[in-house]
Structure formats: C-alpha cells, structure tokens
Design an enzyme around this catalytic site. Sequence first.
Site, PDB file in Angstrom:
ATOM      1  N   HIS A  53       0.815  -1.207   0.000  1.00 19.65           N
ATOM      2  CA  HIS A  53       0.000   0.000   0.000  1.00 19.65           C
ATOM      3  C   HIS A  53       0.857   1.268   0.000  1.00 19.65           C
ATOM      4  O   HIS A  53       1.965   1.280   0.528  1.00 19.65           O
ATOM      5  CB  HIS A  53      -0.902   0.024   1.231  1.00 19.65           C
ATOM      6  CG  HIS A  53      -1.825  -1.153   1.326  1.00 19.65           C
ATOM      7  ND1 HIS A  53      -2.291  -1.626   2.524  1.00 19.65           N
ATOM      8  CD2 HIS A  53      -2.361  -1.948   0.369  1.00 19.65           C
ATOM      9  CE1 HIS A  53      -3.090  -2.666   2.318  1.00 19.65           C
ATOM     10  NE2 HIS A  53      -3.141  -2.885   1.011  1.00 19.65           N
TER      11      HIS A  53
ATOM     12  N   LYS B  83       5.727   6.188   7.134  1.00 18.27           N
ATOM     13  CA  LYS B  83       5.198   5.328   8.190  1.00 18.27           C
ATOM     14  C   LYS B  83       6.303   4.856   9.119  1.00 18.27           C
ATOM     15  O   LYS B  83       7.358   4.406   8.661  1.00 18.27           O
ATOM     16  CB  LYS B  83       4.501   4.098   7.585  1.00 18.27           C
ATOM     17  CG  LYS B  83       3.303   4.425   6.704  1.00 18.27           C
ATOM     18  CD  LYS B  83       2.711   3.163   6.090  1.00 18.27           C
ATOM     19  CE  LYS B  83       1.527   3.490   5.196  1.00 18.27           C
ATOM     20  NZ  LYS B  83       0.957   2.263   4.584  1.00 18.27           N
TER      21      LYS B  83
ATOM     22  N   TYR C 110       1.223   1.731  13.582  1.00 19.41           N
ATOM     23  CA  TYR C 110       2.059   2.607  12.763  1.00 19.41           C
ATOM     24  C   TYR C 110       1.587   4.050  12.821  1.00 19.41           C
ATOM     25  O   TYR C 110       0.403   4.341  12.880  1.00 19.41           O
ATOM     26  CB  TYR C 110       2.185   2.117  11.322  1.00 19.41           C
ATOM     27  CG  TYR C 110       0.930   1.749  10.577  1.00 19.41           C
ATOM     28  CD1 TYR C 110       0.434   2.563   9.566  1.00 19.41           C
ATOM     29  CD2 TYR C 110       0.281   0.559  10.843  1.00 19.41           C
ATOM     30  CE1 TYR C 110      -0.688   2.197   8.849  1.00 19.41           C
ATOM     31  CE2 TYR C 110      -0.835   0.179  10.131  1.00 19.41           C
ATOM     32  CZ  TYR C 110      -1.329   1.010   9.129  1.00 19.41           C
ATOM     33  OH  TYR C 110      -2.447   0.657   8.423  1.00 19.41           O
TER      34      TYR C 110
ATOM     35  N   ASP D 152      -6.603  -6.328  -2.369  1.00 21.04           N
ATOM     36  CA  ASP D 152      -5.168  -6.511  -2.570  1.00 21.04           C
ATOM     37  C   ASP D 152      -4.877  -7.509  -3.684  1.00 21.04           C
ATOM     38  O   ASP D 152      -3.862  -7.394  -4.381  1.00 21.04           O
ATOM     39  CB  ASP D 152      -4.507  -6.963  -1.266  1.00 21.04           C
ATOM     40  CG  ASP D 152      -4.358  -5.816  -0.270  1.00 21.04           C
ATOM     41  OD1 ASP D 152      -4.556  -4.657  -0.669  1.00 21.04           O
ATOM     42  OD2 ASP D 152      -4.050  -6.085   0.905  1.00 21.04           O
TER      43      ASP D 152
END
Length: 331
Positions: free
Chosen positions: A67, A77, A137, A174
């Site tokens: 992603h 991130k 995250y 996905d």
Amino acid sequence: MKLLKTDLQDVVIIEPTVFRDDRGWFFESFNEPRFHDELSKLGLPIPRSFIQDNHSSSQKGVLRGLHYQLAPHAQGKLVRVVSGSAYDVAVDIRKGSPTYGKWVGAELSAENHRMLWIPEGFAHGFVALEDNTHFLYKTTDVYSKELERSIKWDDPDLGIDWPAGADFIISEKDRQASPLKDADLPSLYTPGSTQALTLDIIGDSRGSLIALEKSSQIPFEFRRVYYIFGTQPEVSRGFHAHKDLRQLAVCVSGKCRMLMDNGVTKEEIWLDSPTKGVLINNLVWREMHDFSPDCVLVVFASHEYDEKDYIRNYKEFTNLVAAAAVSNEAV
C-alpha cells in the site's frame, strides 16, 4: 535509540534502548528530537510530523499490502509490532530513484521491539507470522481513499521473498492490485531541480483568487513566507543556494527574471503573472534580475531562516554539487 541501515538508503530499522529489571522492561517507543537527530547523523531527510496513528490485528498468514498514497497525502510510516510478529516489507516506487523497484524486509516482533521507518515514496506491506499479531504505525499524513494505491504483493518484477510455508490470507482488493509496471507512481524528489508551475485560479465576475497550500502546488510544509518589493532599478538579488531549503516563488505584482543554476545547466524563467510560480529545490544557485518598479515577489520556504543553510560562494556551491553527484553514483 539506534538506527540500522538497510539495502534501501532511506529505509532504516530502529532498535530502541530497552531498560529491563526484575519487574519487566521499559523503552521510549518514540522521541521526535532523538529520531530526527539520528536520521541527520545518517544524512537522511527529516520527515514531516506524524499526524495519524493506526492499529491493526491480524491472524497468522494475513498479508496486507503493498500500500501507498499519492501526493498531496503521501504517507511516511513508522511501524512496529506490539503483539505477535510480522515480516515487514518496503519497496522503493519512486520513478527515477537509483533503487527503484528494490525491496527490503525485516522481522518485527513484540519480542525484538524493532521498528521500521518507511518514508514517503515507498510501498509497504506485511504478513503476520503469528495469530493475534497487533501492528501499530504512525503516519505523516491522514488516510485518503481517493489517493490510496496498491501494488500486487507477488509481482514477479519485484520478486519479494515472502516467508515460505505460509497459507496467505489476502483481501480481494489486494488481490486486484496493479503490478509495478502499471501502477500510478510518485516521482523522485531531486535536489538541484526546478519546476515551473501554473497556479489554479478561483474566480467569478467579481475577480480572481489563487489559494496556495500544501498540495501538489507546494509539495512541502512551508514554515516561512516573505516578500521582496521596492527593489531599486539595476539591482539584482539572490546569488546564493541552499543546502536543504526548498522554495516556491511567485510574483503577485509586476515581474522579474529568475536565473537558476544546478551546477550543470542554467535556466531562465520570467515570473510575470500571479498565475506563474517556480518550485526551487535545494542545491540550486538562484539569481533575480530585471525587477519591475511594481514587483512584489512572494516566497514560500520549507524552513525558518538559518544562515548556516546558505551557500553564498559559487565555487563552494559547485564543489557541493560535484560531491553530491559522486555520492549518488556510489549508492
């Protein structure tokens, strides 16, 4: 806190300092000044502040990714696992990058306390290695459904070496992700570059308005705005470069001629309309000439004023450009 380099220059593993005794253990999971200091020691850029935290729970074999988000909501991130373990992957998807299409992986677990810093311009994914794996995250921008993108986790052009023997559980979204070659990708930010911009007008019969904010028009957080006016005839300004500072310059009144030099090529741009802007990255020597009497030049800057960031000697500037070129070739 200790930062460990990976095969991707901008991606680093973070090992916090853990204090243990017979009661258990303690560590700082995040300390922004220390994080920035350690990045600077490695010559890596300082990211934007974190503004969103996410928390997911996954069963063994759940694979999420790859992603990323596009500007103006691209996300850096800082990721870690607080329960269970995961194999975490970052992929360089910046077009023009010397490590474009390369990936790096690291095991993160509640036991090893490791974290991974994944800057903007990288795709991210992980697979849970245990049931009840909790993944945390911090992100440098908010989630944007419109700008969210995915790359196929098993794209053969990437050749990611996911852990063997796992029966992966993957969402339908996905599974439908694009391969790298067909993906909508960000471009590499390149020091020593400039870009002419046409600014969007918002207007009606009453007149016109141009709004400037952090977006595709200003691809950085600006911390200082200043304007130059009343420049006397025959006076030129500038004659310097910056080590890190990035700027957007706009003539909101009158005009002037901008000369920009990246140490290899030179470029001239006339700023003669409030609808024109020029984005000037770091390591660009700039000069401003031919100011009209009514010129008002507004500059948006990525950092506060810092004399140490200025390069005022042209020979010093060309030496720095040459050194940066040698460093890039060695990556």
